[in-house]
Design an enzyme around this catalytic site. Structure first.
Site, mmCIF file in Angstrom:
data_model
loop_
_atom_site.group_PDB
_atom_site.id
_atom_site.type_symbol
_atom_site.label_atom_id
_atom_site.label_comp_id
_atom_site.label_asym_id
_atom_site.label_seq_id
_atom_site.Cartn_x
_atom_site.Cartn_y
_atom_site.Cartn_z
ATOM 1 N NE ARG A 68 -2.259 -1.367 3.606
ATOM 2 C CZ ARG A 68 -1.729 -0.559 4.492
ATOM 3 N NH1 ARG A 68 -1.783 0.745 4.335
ATOM 4 N NH2 ARG A 68 -1.149 -1.037 5.559
ATOM 5 C CE1 TYR A 209 2.036 -7.229 -4.271
ATOM 6 C CE2 TYR A 209 1.075 -6.389 -2.239
ATOM 7 C CZ TYR A 209 1.818 -7.347 -2.912
ATOM 8 O OH TYR A 209 2.326 -8.423 -2.224
ATOM 9 N N GLY A 210 -2.649 -5.248 -3.943
ATOM 10 C CA GLY A 210 -3.389 -5.330 -2.670
ATOM 11 C C GLY A 210 -4.382 -4.210 -2.445
ATOM 12 C CE LYS A 218 -5.994 -3.341 4.881
ATOM 13 N NZ LYS A 218 -6.239 -3.793 6.264
ATOM 14 C CG HIS A 238 -7.086 -2.567 10.470
ATOM 15 N ND1 HIS A 238 -5.789 -2.154 10.612
ATOM 16 C CD2 HIS A 238 -7.057 -3.597 9.587
ATOM 17 C CE1 HIS A 238 -5.005 -2.887 9.839
ATOM 18 N NE2 HIS A 238 -5.736 -3.773 9.217
ATOM 19 C CB SER A 260 -0.358 -3.630 8.415
ATOM 20 O OG SER A 260 -1.423 -2.760 8.115
ATOM 21 C CB ALA A 261 2.798 -6.992 9.083
ATOM 22 C CB CYS A 262 0.833 -6.662 14.659
ATOM 23 S SG CYS A 262 1.889 -5.208 14.647
ATOM 24 C CE LYS A 264 -6.259 -6.975 11.608
ATOM 25 N NZ LYS A 264 -5.213 -6.169 10.926
ATOM 26 C CG ASP A 285 -7.468 -6.765 7.277
ATOM 27 O OD1 ASP A 285 -6.601 -6.458 8.107
ATOM 28 O OD2 ASP A 285 -7.630 -6.134 6.220
ATOM 29 N NE ARG A 377 0.078 -8.455 2.226
ATOM 30 C CZ ARG A 377 -0.610 -7.867 3.203
ATOM 31 N NH1 ARG A 377 -1.691 -8.435 3.695
ATOM 32 N NH2 ARG A 377 -0.203 -6.720 3.711
HETATM 33 C C1 OXD Z 1 -2.888 -4.400 5.869
HETATM 34 C C2 OXD Z 1 -3.534 -5.551 5.252
HETATM 35 O O1 OXD Z 1 -1.930 -3.865 5.311
HETATM 36 O O2 OXD Z 1 -4.434 -6.123 5.876
HETATM 37 O O3 OXD Z 1 -3.341 -4.003 6.957
HETATM 38 O O4 OXD Z 1 -3.185 -5.924 4.124
HETATM 39 MN MN MN Z 2 -5.083 -5.031 7.580
#
Ligand code: OXD
Ligand code: MN
Length: 593
Positions: A68, A209-210, A218, A238, A260-262, A264, A285, A377
């Site tokens: 992102r 991307y994403g 998002k 979120h 992000s990336a913790c 979830k 998410d 991903r």
């Molecule tokens: C983020 C995701 O970046 O969920 O939070 O992809």
């Molecule tokens: Mn996320």
């Protein structure tokens, strides 16, 4: 094709006139459609068939288009103040002028896909309909998995249902006879991920991307939805959603917000290590929540799939995610093995001797570079998750008992504590901080305050967002979920993680459940309520008493040292900061002495 929806027909015509695609294709979400699109991308060389994983494909993005782009993400409201200090802002007319210049003829040589989708189970009172226009077949296939694309949505639109228009272009028109590249996109300076919350409109340009391109996620489900939620009195967060069941069969529903990336996705699919407890995944998410007739807060997962970070996912860290991605998956920026499978850092104990890396180059362990991009991903249907909750598509949602906030902190913050009350919990959410990761472009490892893990996702002034949380608490009263804060990532002075994490996080969730059932007390500390000695179930865990003490330590000096940073953070919101949060900071200081 046309539908009996004037607004939709007019919008599709307007966009086609501006972007000038070679053709227009209305999507129906069928398997046949997915297969046909994928076959096209295999033929063009942008998708690689994975011989070892049935119905699965690997894509490699352009090396400049891997995450992102928060710097290029805009909340465009009539006044700058409405977007607030945490968002990039541009005046709507000016931003639209700039973007119209970019959109002008941007789909030449390409097909324009019209993708009708539902966020949330079709027909749920909490769900919303979107229509994404995109010139990327990769986006279309991902949307099939991540949202509900179907002819039923078209029927609802035919019957006059309203929708959120989401315009996306990769920004790479093809001249007559020009050969396409594997991952077409625009250069960074012409990427724009724009939101117009006052008219529920999304315009994205230049990235494939994403979250930049799969606009249901998002852009719609968080940025636009958060603004709608404030206006309409609900919440778009979120947050993962999970159901925990204790050995007696009592169910608890937990929603948790981490940046992000913790982890979830790991928590959402966790396998409890404590006997008799069961965990089921509802979402990993995003949570949309409304107050139900009984006064409780009900949550749905608006998504239909997981867009999970691959590196670090393994049968040790997240076996349920590994089982989810066994087949029918889109992988992006993973490495390719010689026998036709994907690989990423942390997937297996043994590293393959040879791979093709995410840039398509030969790779061996002797090299310095990662084989998979750190933000590689998988896109996988939620229904393939072995522990997906049977109620995950329940149109009524599930009643939330517990909110959890947290982040990645190597020091200062103990494993778990509980807020004294709703306002204190909102304060914890509003001051949540984390060390940065690779899900967003920018330096990793710095501490950033990421209120409610919503900094990149809040579609309006975050001071007003804090107030909305306080208002929701006032409306929920005694039915409000209890609020906790966790940190799985504290390290010893030697730099070792103190807590095993993953399935053992169930021990922390169990403590929360026993708290809300009134089974156990807690210890008052300046920062909140901590577990009494012996209440956290550590049976069978091989942890030294010293490490447990360090994990739970609340150091008054460390916390006092945080308070100027919290004050600076709050000062950004000026008079939009609710007085009740300023009071919480004063009270924290008083308690710290
Ligand atoms: C983020 C995701 O970046 O969920 O939070 O992809
Ligand atoms: Mn996320």
């Amino acid at each position: 094709m046309m539908v009996k929806n004037e607004k939709l027909n007019a919008w599709v015509k307007e966009i086609a006139d501006m972007c000038r695609p070679d053709s227009i294709y209305w999507c129906n979400g069928s398997k046949e459609e997915y297969d046909r699109m994928m076959a096209k991308m295999i033929a063009s060389g942008s998708a690689t068939v994975l011989k070892k994983r049935s119905n699965s494909f690997l894509f490699r993005s352009d090396p400049s288009d891997v995450a992102r782009v928060e710097d290029r993400t805009y909340i465009s409201t009539s006044s700058r103040d409405e977007a607030g200090p945490t968002n990039n802002w541009m005046e709507p007319a000016e931003l639209k002028e700039t973007m119209k210049g970019l959109y002008n003829g941007c789909m030449k040589g390409r097909t324009m896909y019209v993708i009708p989708f539902s966020m949330g189970p079709v027909g749920s009172p909490i769900s919303k309909i979107g229509v994404e226009i995109s010139d990327s077949p990769y986006v279309l296939c991902n949307m099939h998995i991540m949202t509900r694309v179907s002819s039923r949505v078209l029927e609802l639109l035919d019957a006059g249902a309203d929708f959120i228009p989401c315009l996306h272009s990769i920004g790479a028109p093809l001249a007559e006879g020009q050969k396409d590249v594997q991952w077409p996109c625009a250069p960074i300076e012409s990427k724009y991920i724009s939101h117009f919350p006052e008219e529920n409109l999304i315009w994205s340009f230049g990235s494939g991307y994403g979250g930049n391109a799969l606009l249901g996620k998002k852009c719609l489900a968080l940025r636009i939805a958060s603004a709608m939620a404030r206006r309409e009195g609900w919440m778009a967060e979120h947050m993962l959603i999970l159901r925990l069941t204790n050995p007696e069969g009592r169910q608890y529903h937990i929603a948790a917000a981490f940046p992000s990336a913790c982890g979830k996705t790991n928590l959402a699919m966790m396998r409890p290590t404590i006997p008799g407890w069961k965990c089921e995944c509802i979402g990993d998410d995003i949570a949309w929540m409304k107050i139900g007739a009984d006064g409780r807060l009900y949550a749905i997962n608006p998504e239909n799939g997981f867009f999970g970070v691959a590196p670090g996912t393994s049968y040790d860290t997240n076996p349920m995610a590994m089982d989810t991605v066994r087949e029918s998956v889109i992988f992006t920026n993973c490495a390719l093995t010689d026998d036709g499978d994907v690989w990423w850092e942390g997937m297996t104990d043994e590293t393959p001797n040879h791979l093709i890396d995410w840039k398509g180059r030969d790779w061996t362990p002797a090299g310095k570079n990662d084989a998979a991009h750190p933000n590689a991903r998988f896109t996988a249907p939620a229904s393939q998750c072995p522990v997906i909750c049977k109620d995950w598509e329940n149109t009524a949602g599930v009643p939330i008992d517990i909110f959890i906030f947290g982040g990645r902190r190597s020091s200062v913050v103990p494993l778990v504590f509980e807020a004294y009350n709703w306002d204190h919990g909102v304060f914890l959410g509003a001051t949540a901080a984390s060390e940065t990761t690779s899900a967003n472009i920018g330096a990793t490892g710095n501490l950033r305050r990421d209120p409610f893990a919503m900094t990149p996702f809040c579609g309006y002034n975050m001071g007003d967002y804090f107030r909305h949380w306080l208002d929701m608490g006032d409306r929920l009263g005694k039915n409000a979920p209890r609020i906790f804060y966790v940190n799985w990532f504290r390290k010893s002075p030697e730099g070792m993680f103190l807590w095993p994490g993953f399935g053992d996080n169930s021990r922390v969730l169990k403590w929360m459940c026993e708290r809300i059932d009134g089974k156990i007390g807690a210890q008052k500390t300046p920062i909140g309520l901590l577990p009494n000695a012996g209440d956290l179930d550590l049976a069978g865990l091989d942890m030294s008493a010293e490490n447990i003490t360090e994990l739970m330590r609340v150091d008054t000096e460390d916390w006092l040292a945080e308070s100027p940073d919290i004050e600076r953070h709050f000062a950004k919101f000026g008079d939009r900061l609710p007085e009740r949060l300023a009071m919480q900071l004063q009270e924290l200081r008083k308690r710290l002495g």
